[in-house]
Design an enzyme around this catalytic site. Structure first.
Site, PDB file in Angstrom:
ATOM      1  N   LYS A  31     -15.674  24.376  43.317  1.00  0.00           N
ATOM      2  CA  LYS A  31     -14.568  25.352  43.248  1.00  0.00           C
ATOM      3  C   LYS A  31     -14.633  26.330  44.429  1.00  0.00           C
ATOM      4  O   LYS A  31     -13.633  26.560  45.094  1.00  0.00           O
ATOM      5  CB  LYS A  31     -14.621  26.146  41.930  1.00  0.00           C
ATOM      6  CG  LYS A  31     -14.532  25.285  40.677  1.00  0.00           C
ATOM      7  CD  LYS A  31     -14.460  26.145  39.424  1.00  0.00           C
ATOM      8  CE  LYS A  31     -15.716  26.956  39.155  1.00  0.00           C
ATOM      9  NZ  LYS A  31     -16.919  26.161  38.820  1.00  0.00           N
ATOM     10  N   ARG A 106     -12.781  31.559  31.961  1.00  0.00           N
ATOM     11  CA  ARG A 106     -13.845  30.676  31.478  1.00  0.00           C
ATOM     12  C   ARG A 106     -13.849  30.556  29.964  1.00  0.00           C
ATOM     13  O   ARG A 106     -14.685  29.841  29.412  1.00  0.00           O
ATOM     14  CB  ARG A 106     -15.191  31.194  31.946  1.00  0.00           C
ATOM     15  CG  ARG A 106     -15.734  30.507  33.212  1.00  0.00           C
ATOM     16  CD  ARG A 106     -17.037  31.166  33.545  1.00  0.00           C
ATOM     17  NE  ARG A 106     -17.951  30.430  34.337  1.00  0.00           N
ATOM     18  CZ  ARG A 106     -18.110  30.570  35.648  1.00  0.00           C
ATOM     19  NH1 ARG A 106     -17.310  31.330  36.329  1.00  0.00           N
ATOM     20  NH2 ARG A 106     -19.070  29.928  36.270  1.00  0.00           N
ATOM     21  N   ARG A 173     -29.000  31.006  45.130  1.00  0.00           N
ATOM     22  CA  ARG A 173     -28.635  31.915  44.044  1.00  0.00           C
ATOM     23  C   ARG A 173     -29.713  31.879  42.967  1.00  0.00           C
ATOM     24  O   ARG A 173     -30.263  30.821  42.688  1.00  0.00           O
ATOM     25  CB  ARG A 173     -27.292  31.481  43.441  1.00  0.00           C
ATOM     26  CG  ARG A 173     -26.114  32.158  44.096  1.00  0.00           C
ATOM     27  CD  ARG A 173     -24.802  31.595  43.636  1.00  0.00           C
ATOM     28  NE  ARG A 173     -24.684  31.474  42.180  1.00  0.00           N
ATOM     29  CZ  ARG A 173     -23.581  31.074  41.569  1.00  0.00           C
ATOM     30  NH1 ARG A 173     -22.510  30.765  42.270  1.00  0.00           N
ATOM     31  NH2 ARG A 173     -23.544  30.972  40.264  1.00  0.00           N
TER      32      ARG A 173
HETATM   33  P1  AMP Z   1     -20.089  31.500  39.253  1.00  0.00           P
HETATM   34  O1  AMP Z   1     -20.389  32.192  40.530  1.00  0.00           O
HETATM   35  O2  AMP Z   1     -18.614  31.292  39.036  1.00  0.00           O
HETATM   36  O3  AMP Z   1     -20.886  30.242  39.062  1.00  0.00           O
HETATM   37  O4  AMP Z   1     -20.552  32.498  38.084  1.00  0.00           O
HETATM   38  C1  AMP Z   1     -21.897  32.878  37.946  1.00  0.00           C
HETATM   39  C2  AMP Z   1     -22.116  33.513  36.601  1.00  0.00           C
HETATM   40  O5  AMP Z   1     -21.306  34.679  36.467  1.00  0.00           O
HETATM   41  C3  AMP Z   1     -21.761  32.648  35.404  1.00  0.00           C
HETATM   42  O6  AMP Z   1     -22.813  31.788  35.023  1.00  0.00           O
HETATM   43  C4  AMP Z   1     -21.495  33.711  34.348  1.00  0.00           C
HETATM   44  O7  AMP Z   1     -22.683  34.257  33.846  1.00  0.00           O
HETATM   45  C5  AMP Z   1     -20.800  34.812  35.158  1.00  0.00           C
HETATM   46  N1  AMP Z   1     -19.336  34.634  35.187  1.00  0.00           N
HETATM   47  C6  AMP Z   1     -18.567  34.368  36.278  1.00  0.00           C
HETATM   48  N2  AMP Z   1     -17.285  34.301  35.949  1.00  0.00           N
HETATM   49  C7  AMP Z   1     -17.202  34.509  34.616  1.00  0.00           C
HETATM   50  C8  AMP Z   1     -16.135  34.545  33.666  1.00  0.00           C
HETATM   51  N3  AMP Z   1     -14.860  34.332  34.039  1.00  0.00           N
HETATM   52  N4  AMP Z   1     -16.442  34.798  32.382  1.00  0.00           N
HETATM   53  C9  AMP Z   1     -17.716  35.024  31.990  1.00  0.00           C
HETATM   54  N5  AMP Z   1     -18.773  34.976  32.813  1.00  0.00           N
HETATM   55  C10 AMP Z   1     -18.525  34.728  34.122  1.00  0.00           C
END
Ligand code: AMP
Length: 226
Positions: A31, A106, A173
């Site tokens: 993404k 999400r 990360r």
């Molecule tokens: P990402 O960078 O999109 O992989 O997000 C990393 C982490 O941030 C996820 O594993 C969640 O803990 C949190 N996170 C990001 N976006 C959301 C969302 N829309 N709703 C809830 N948690 C989120």
């Protein structure tokens, strides 16, 4: 020639392509990588809730500190915190001519709240791009993922190592470890996969094979979007 100029001026006035897009897919489906490609192609900003949370953590804000507890555990951040960070982001002027949502919504609750929020602003989601990648690929992709500190570009130690950037510039990360990835995948299956059905019933989903070359995936998306 006059007509061409008028079209160009109108296009600029409109701020490029007006499109409200969403990228949906498991963690590691690509993404973020695709969002970065589409920013350049369409001239609209990426809104990544993950990036917004990481920025809040970096700034040691109260919201950031609360979000960190969940993120470190591979769990979703509660909807209330997520909606408040998104609401603030939508107030920025750069979102007015379109945006690419990455990692949001999400949960079905977030999707419903997003639709309400957009409709108040006279907007809607135009298309949802679903990036399809098998589970077996995900763990390998995420654990090998490295990000450039200086450019934010996403690499893979084996499949897409940087050519121009130095290895010291890359970081991993904290939640990209195998242990946490398994938890993030579970959260995806239980809480996020139903979001896809939510948008399918609205007839907005475009499915793209996310296991192809990055440039081929971008080309597929652009072909479908027109
Ligand atoms: P990402 O960078 O999109 O992989 O997000 C990393 C982490 O941030 C996820 O594993 C969640 O803990 C949190 N996170 C990001 N976006 C959301 C969302 N829309 N709703 C809830 N948690 C989120």
């Amino acid at each position: 020639l006059e007509i061409v100029w008028q079209i160009k001026i109108k296009y600029k006035e409109l701020g490029g392509v007006k499109m409200n897009l969403m990228l949906l897919g498991a963690p590691g489906a690509g993404k973020g990588t695709q969002a970065k490609e589409l920013i350049d192609k369409y001239g609209i900003p990426q809104i990544s809730t993950g990036d917004l949370f990481r920025e809040a953590i970096g700034n040691k804000t109260e919201l950031g500190m609360k979000a960190k507890e969940f993120m470190d555990n591979g769990q979703l951040v509660p909807d209330s915190l997520t909606m408040s960070i998104v609401e603030e982001r939508f107030k920025q002027p750069d979102c007015q001519n379109g945006f690419i949502l990455d990692g949001f919504p999400r949960t079905v609750f977030q999707a419903e709240e997003l639709d309400k929020m957009l409709s108040k602003m006279g907007k809607k989601i135009d298309k949802v791009v679903a990036l399809e990648v098998r589970d077996s690929e995900i763990v390998e992709r995420i654990t090998g993922r490295r990000i450039s500190k200086s450019t934010g570009k996403i690499y893979h130690i084996k499949h897409n190592p940087p050519i121009d950037e130095k290895l010291e510039d890359l970081y991993q990360r904290e939640d990209d470890t195998e242990e946490i990835v398994v938890k993030r995948l579970t959260a995806y299956k239980n809480q996020t996969a139903p979001v896809l059905d939510y948008y399918k019933t609205q007839g907005k989903v475009i499915s793209v094979d996310g296991e192809q070359e990055v440039s081929k995936i971008t080309a597929d998306i652009m072909k479908i979007l027109g």
